[in-house]
Structure formats: C-alpha cells, structure tokens
Design a protein around this motif. Structure first.
Motif, PDB file in Angstrom:
ATOM      1  N   GLY A  47       0.801  -1.220   0.000  1.00 47.91           N
ATOM      2  CA  GLY A  47       0.000   0.000   0.000  1.00 47.91           C
ATOM      3  C   GLY A  47       0.830   1.264   0.000  1.00 47.91           C
ATOM      4  O   GLY A  47       1.991   1.275  -0.412  1.00 47.91           O
ATOM      5  N   PRO A  48       0.246   2.382   0.472  1.00 50.18           N
ATOM      6  CA  PRO A  48       0.913   3.679   0.422  1.00 50.18           C
ATOM      7  C   PRO A  48       2.301   3.674   1.071  1.00 50.18           C
ATOM      8  O   PRO A  48       2.506   3.099   2.131  1.00 50.18           O
ATOM      9  CB  PRO A  48      -0.049   4.590   1.215  1.00 50.18           C
ATOM     10  N   GLY A  49       3.237   4.323   0.392  1.00 53.63           N
ATOM     11  CA  GLY A  49       4.577   4.499   0.936  1.00 53.63           C
ATOM     12  C   GLY A  49       5.434   3.257   0.962  1.00 53.63           C
ATOM     13  O   GLY A  49       6.476   3.248   1.619  1.00 53.63           O
ATOM     14  N   THR A  50       5.051   2.200   0.243  1.00 57.70           N
ATOM     15  CA  THR A  50       5.800   0.950   0.299  1.00 57.70           C
ATOM     16  C   THR A  50       7.268   1.129  -0.081  1.00 57.70           C
ATOM     17  O   THR A  50       8.154   0.529   0.521  1.00 57.70           O
ATOM     18  CB  THR A  50       5.153  -0.091  -0.625  1.00 57.70           C
ATOM     19  N   ALA A  51       7.552   1.950  -1.094  1.00 60.19           N
ATOM     20  CA  ALA A  51       8.920   2.095  -1.573  1.00 60.19           C
ATOM     21  C   ALA A  51       9.743   3.097  -0.769  1.00 60.19           C
ATOM     22  O   ALA A  51      10.933   3.257  -1.021  1.00 60.19           O
ATOM     23  CB  ALA A  51       8.916   2.506  -3.041  1.00 60.19           C
ATOM     24  N   VAL A  52       9.139   3.782   0.203  1.00 60.21           N
ATOM     25  CA  VAL A  52       9.863   4.770   1.007  1.00 60.21           C
ATOM     26  C   VAL A  52      10.678   4.047   2.072  1.00 60.21           C
ATOM     27  O   VAL A  52      10.129   3.442   2.985  1.00 60.21           O
ATOM     28  CB  VAL A  52       8.896   5.768   1.666  1.00 60.21           C
ATOM     29  N   MET A  53      11.988   4.093   1.955  1.00 61.79           N
ATOM     30  CA  MET A  53      12.879   3.406   2.875  1.00 61.79           C
ATOM     31  C   MET A  53      13.207   4.297   4.075  1.00 61.79           C
ATOM     32  O   MET A  53      13.177   5.524   3.982  1.00 61.79           O
ATOM     33  CB  MET A  53      14.170   3.022   2.162  1.00 61.79           C
ATOM     34  N   PRO A  54      13.553   3.697   5.220  1.00 58.61           N
ATOM     35  CA  PRO A  54      13.987   4.497   6.374  1.00 58.61           C
ATOM     36  C   PRO A  54      15.203   5.344   6.006  1.00 58.61           C
ATOM     37  O   PRO A  54      16.139   4.841   5.366  1.00 58.61           O
ATOM     38  CB  PRO A  54      14.350   3.433   7.415  1.00 58.61           C
ATOM     39  N   PRO A  55      15.221   6.625   6.399  1.00 53.55           N
ATOM     40  CA  PRO A  55      16.310   7.517   5.983  1.00 53.55           C
ATOM     41  C   PRO A  55      17.560   7.416   6.848  1.00 53.55           C
ATOM     42  O   PRO A  55      18.591   8.002   6.499  1.00 53.55           O
ATOM     43  CB  PRO A  55      15.678   8.901   6.112  1.00 53.55           C
ATOM     44  N   VAL A  56      17.505   6.708   7.962  1.00 53.42           N
ATOM     45  CA  VAL A  56      18.671   6.578   8.840  1.00 53.42           C
ATOM     46  C   VAL A  56      18.838   5.125   9.258  1.00 53.42           C
ATOM     47  O   VAL A  56      17.887   4.331   9.236  1.00 53.42           O
ATOM     48  CB  VAL A  56      18.543   7.465  10.109  1.00 53.42           C
ATOM     49  N   GLU A  57      20.057   4.770   9.637  1.00 56.04           N
ATOM     50  CA  GLU A  57      20.326   3.424  10.129  1.00 56.04           C
ATOM     51  C   GLU A  57      19.614   3.207  11.461  1.00 56.04           C
ATOM     52  O   GLU A  57      19.405   4.140  12.229  1.00 56.04           O
ATOM     53  CB  GLU A  57      21.835   3.226  10.315  1.00 56.04           C
ATOM     54  N   GLY A  58      19.225   1.952  11.721  1.00 57.12           N
ATOM     55  CA  GLY A  58      18.555   1.660  12.972  1.00 57.12           C
ATOM     56  C   GLY A  58      17.763   0.370  12.893  1.00 57.12           C
ATOM     57  O   GLY A  58      17.903  -0.426  11.960  1.00 57.12           O
ATOM     58  N   ILE A  59      16.914   0.172  13.891  1.00 54.18           N
ATOM     59  CA  ILE A  59      16.047  -1.001  13.965  1.00 54.18           C
ATOM     60  C   ILE A  59      14.607  -0.516  14.077  1.00 54.18           C
ATOM     61  O   ILE A  59      14.292   0.374  14.886  1.00 54.18           O
ATOM     62  CB  ILE A  59      16.408  -1.889  15.169  1.00 54.18           C
ATOM     63  N   TYR A  60      13.731  -1.112  13.290  1.00 57.47           N
ATOM     64  CA  TYR A  60      12.339  -0.697  13.220  1.00 57.47           C
ATOM     65  C   TYR A  60      11.430  -1.897  13.483  1.00 57.47           C
ATOM     66  O   TYR A  60      11.737  -3.024  13.078  1.00 57.47           O
ATOM     67  CB  TYR A  60      12.035  -0.081  11.857  1.00 57.47           C
ATOM     68  N   VAL A  61      10.323  -1.644  14.159  1.00 58.52           N
ATOM     69  CA  VAL A  61       9.395  -2.704  14.549  1.00 58.52           C
ATOM     70  C   VAL A  61       8.043  -2.451  13.889  1.00 58.52           C
ATOM     71  O   VAL A  61       7.530  -1.328  13.908  1.00 58.52           O
ATOM     72  CB  VAL A  61       9.229  -2.761  16.081  1.00 58.52           C
TER      73      VAL A  61
END
Length: 330
Positions: A47-61
C-alpha cells in the motif's frame, strides 16, 4: 541555517521512518489456488509508501494484526494438506510481527534493510465434505478444524533509492519451511514448502502536496511440500494505491490488488490455476509515543472476482514504530 535544519531533522526522520516501517507487512495466510489455500505474499501489503525506505540506520518494529474471512461453494474443490475438500469456509486471525534492521543508507547508493517475521495465529476451517484421502478410502461429511499455531519464518531483504519525490525499492522474501506444520490436518499457518517472492515498488511521495501514489509488482516461486508431494505453481501479483494526507497526523486512501497463478500445480487435482481482483480502503494515523512517532494503519480489502480461490474480505491493523535509530549529530 545549519542549526535550524538540524533541529528539524529528527522529527522529519522519525516520520519518514514510521511511513517506511508501515509499508512492511508480509507472510502466509492469503487465500490462493496453491496448496492449502495459502501464498507467501500477503496481498494488500503493498500500500501507500511501500517504496519509502527508512532515511537513517537503525532497527524498526512493525506488527500487523490480520483477519481474513472467505469461502467457496460446495461445487468447488480445493487441495488442503493432502486432502481434497469441497465447500470450504476459512477464517484466519493472525499476527505478523516484523523486525527490520537498516545497517546502511549508502549501499550501492541506496538504503539496505534486512528483516524477519514469524507469524502466529488461529486458522479456522470448515468443509462440507472431504472427498479423498491419498492411499485410503473416500470420505464424506462435514468437518471443522482450528488451531492456535505458528507459521514458517520469513526472511526479508530490501534495497531502495530515493529522489526528491520518487522512491524505488527492490525486495525479496524467503519462506523457510520449519514452522509448526500440522501434518494431515486442515488448519495450518505453515506453508511447509520453500517459497521466494521478488518484488519491485515505486512510490511518488510528495510531502508538500500530501499525495502518495504507489505501485508494486512481484513474482512468487513456489516449491514442493515434501509431506504431501504437492508442488504449487508460481504466481504474479500487482498492487496500486493512492493516498492523501489530510492533516499532519491523518491520511486516507484507496488501494487494489490483482494476482494470477501462471504455472500449473502438480498435485491431487491437476493444474488448478487461480486468479483474483480486490479493492479496498486504507487510513493511517501518526501520534507521538515515548518521544517517537508511532503509526497506526487500518485497511479493508474485498475480493470482487475470483477463479479457483476463496472469495472473501481481509481486515488489517498495522502498528509501526522506530526502535533505535542512529540519528545524525546535532
């Protein structure tokens, strides 16, 4: 100017990270013409924003609560874990927790992410009749089966690039058949076969106007279930969505998907190729939690036209939040 930009950066980074994490939702559970009425790729997740990658290194849940309710008439026969059943009614209540690590935002000029999910939940199946049992006599009569169980773990690899508005993402998912497979039973979350999905997504994400237009296409390679000897055919899927941000915290949109099996099954009842088309709506709400923005996204998808598949409706509640981030120094 530099100090002012630095002060604004964390909130912008967190918001984009929440959007990117909100685009992740995958696993088994969607009705399909493949064995067990299950596919690796969860239709509706692009869905919306699927191709938007996180802009900084890190861990996401990210965590998705998923409910699917579908059925097929008694005139339709389906292969389910070594049996042929007729009059299938299925309800799946499942949870898909995903942990995503971003080790680099400059890998081949883009952002690299790796992750994993282990689905768990309660599949509930009712059938009007079990027609055959391999190596045994023909059976008849209705049957109910349900279980609280886990599915196969799924590994994820993503690589994405971003421009001012246009974002591009390539992704791969791998289903590892080591989950809790209930051999000979109707209700399962585990596919119990190797499967690989490769996808490409494009998002036109305009933060100034508030519009997001996303498209995604993919190909799923299905392997063989060694317990039943069933070899599921390969599948293709296409998804599209349009969403408008109506306030700093709320957005609303529409999305659809189309999927088609393009190679034959090799199992109990021949080719058995499936096809489906669905439309639905989505809404997202972002609010601060413990100093970071958490995003809640809801979706409703209705299948309108199906062939050799269950026909039903899926309901989603997606919660995403950054866990740790390597923010630039102030």
């Amino acid at each position: 100017m530099r100090n002012e930009r630095a002060r604004r950066l964390p909130s912008k980074v967190l918001a984009m990270a929440a959007i990117a994490a909100g685009g992740l939702a995958f696993g088994s559970g969607e009705a399909s013409a493949t064995e067990g009425a299950a596919s690796l790729y969860l239709l509706g997740s692009g869905g919306p924003g699927t191709a938007v990658m996180p802009p900084v290194e890190g861990i996401y849940v990210d965590n998705v609560i998923y409910v699917y309710d579908g059925n097929a008439k008694a005139s339709r026969e389906f292969p389910v874990n070594g049996k042929i059943v007729a009059g299938l009614d299925a309800t799946i209540v499942a949870d898909f927790p995903t942990l995503l690590a971003v080790p680099s935002t400059n890998f081949l000029g883009g952002t690299l992410a790796v992750g994993a999910t282990v689905p768990f939940g309660a599949p509930i199946l009712d059938v009007d009749a079990i027609l055959t049992r391999p190596g045994g006599p023909s059976l008849s009569g209705s049957r109910h089966d349900s279980a609280l169980t886990t599915g196969d773990p799924v590994g994820l690899l993503m690589l994405g690039w971003h421009g001012k508005k246009l974002h591009t993402q390539f992704s791969t998912m791998v289903n590892v058949p080591i989950g809790n497979y209930r051999e000979g039973q109707l209700a399962n979350l585990s596919l119990h076969r190797w499967a690989v999905d490769t996808s490409v997504a494009l998002s036109w994400h305009d933060t100034d106007s508030g519009w997001d237009i996303t498209g995604k296409a993919g190909y799923t390679f299905n392997g063989r279930n060694d317990d039943t000897g069933y070899n599921s055919g390969d599948e293709i899927h296409f998804e599209g969505s349009i969403e408008k941000t109506l306030s700093p915290s709320f957005s609303l949109g529409v999305q659809s998907y189309y999927a088609k099996q393009i190679s034959d099954d090799n199992g109990l009842i021949g080719p058995f190729r499936g096809e489906t088309f669905a439309v639905g709506g989505t809404a997202a709400y972002t609010t601060p939690m413990a100093g970071v923005p958490a995003t809640f996204r809801g979706r409703v998808m209705r299948e309108l036209d199906v062939t050799n598949r269950l026909k039903g409706t899926s309901f989603w509640l997606d919660f995403s939040v950054p866990f740790t981030m390597n923010l630039p120094k102030q």
